[in-house]
Design an enzyme around this catalytic site. Sequence first.
Site, PDB file in Angstrom:
ATOM      1  N   CYS A   1       0.892  -1.176   0.012  1.00 29.84           N
ATOM      2  CA  CYS A   1       0.037   0.104  -0.075  1.00 29.84           C
ATOM      3  C   CYS A   1       0.861   1.322   0.027  1.00 29.84           C
ATOM      4  O   CYS A   1       1.846   1.370   0.771  1.00 29.84           O
ATOM      5  CB  CYS A   1      -0.629   0.012   1.244  1.00 29.84           C
ATOM      6  SG  CYS A   1      -1.975   1.335   1.246  1.00 29.84           S
TER       7      CYS A   1
ATOM      8  N   GLY B   1      -4.437  -4.993 -12.426  1.00 24.78           N
ATOM      9  CA  GLY B   1      -4.734  -4.898 -13.621  1.00 24.78           C
ATOM     10  C   GLY B   1      -5.728  -6.097 -14.395  1.00 24.78           C
ATOM     11  O   GLY B   1      -5.944  -6.295 -15.590  1.00 24.78           O
TER      12      GLY B   1
END
Length: 329
Positions: free
Chosen positions: A98, A211
């Site tokens: 993150c 993705g």
Amino acid sequence: MSGPAALAARLSVAPMMDWTDRHCRVLHRLLSRRTLLYTEMVTAPALVRGGALHLLDFSPREQPVALQLGGSDPEELAQAARLGEQAGYVEINLNCGCPSDRVQSGTFGAVLMRDPGLVAECVAAMGAAVSVDVTVKCRIGVDDQNPEEVLPEFLSRVGAAGVERFTIHARKAWLQGLSPKENRDIPPLDYDLVQRMRGMFGGLHLSVNGGITSLDQAEAFLDAGLDGVMVGRAAYHDPVSILSQADRRIFGDGEDSDPFDVVRQMLPYIDAHLVAGGKLGQVTRHMLGLFAGRPGARQWRRILSEGAHKPGAGTALVEEALGAVMAAA
């Protein structure tokens, strides 16, 4: 690596802040019995210093479900991992991916890619504290690091500390200059690098993330030799396309789920949530994408979005929205 989490990790839904809460996970579990689900990231300090044990609340119906922790203090992470195991989670995952400023200020998340030695200390302490799998979700590198050098070293050192399962977000994270949202889209994907890691580290279970928007893509990665695939936003915004066929196509087990049946199965859960003092929108906000791309999807979203926060809103509104979809089919 033969436990329920390792088997389920063939396909998983990424931990996503403000999205993959317990209501979301109940919905996803109705769509797929086998896919591994993750909590939102929970920080070790919140559990250990803050006593925020309510953050560990979940329903057994969500299993298999993994707890993702954020932190960088080995002893604190060990205590938090122990609390997670006691709560019933089948895996404890350490966030090394993150990129948000808040996470960086706590010296955890993607910034840990700079210090594989510290990550190794953390996971060793966690592994000594629990009997369930300790895993890591990471990036391929951060900022000006060379992923070709950084990622193999990271996997080697952290793997030597006892982690056998990694999920690799196939993008760098830029800790300065890009927002967390931009970090999910702008840095280029390097699936080939993750694939090469599969060849270099035959003893590790490696999942790819980043993705991936379809089951076809997921199947292609698995066919190419990767051990698992983690899907993020696509599984949230269009959960049926990712999860309804997952048990059959990814796990070779079971039949496809039907979104109409899933909505009906959610109704008793919603009723129980309302009786306990919850609000309808806390659950239905996760259901807005159930009919994405289908006739009636717009009416479904409109009825729920406009009505869920009104006083007295309940399952009758969900049934009204479902009726609108059925009428449009």
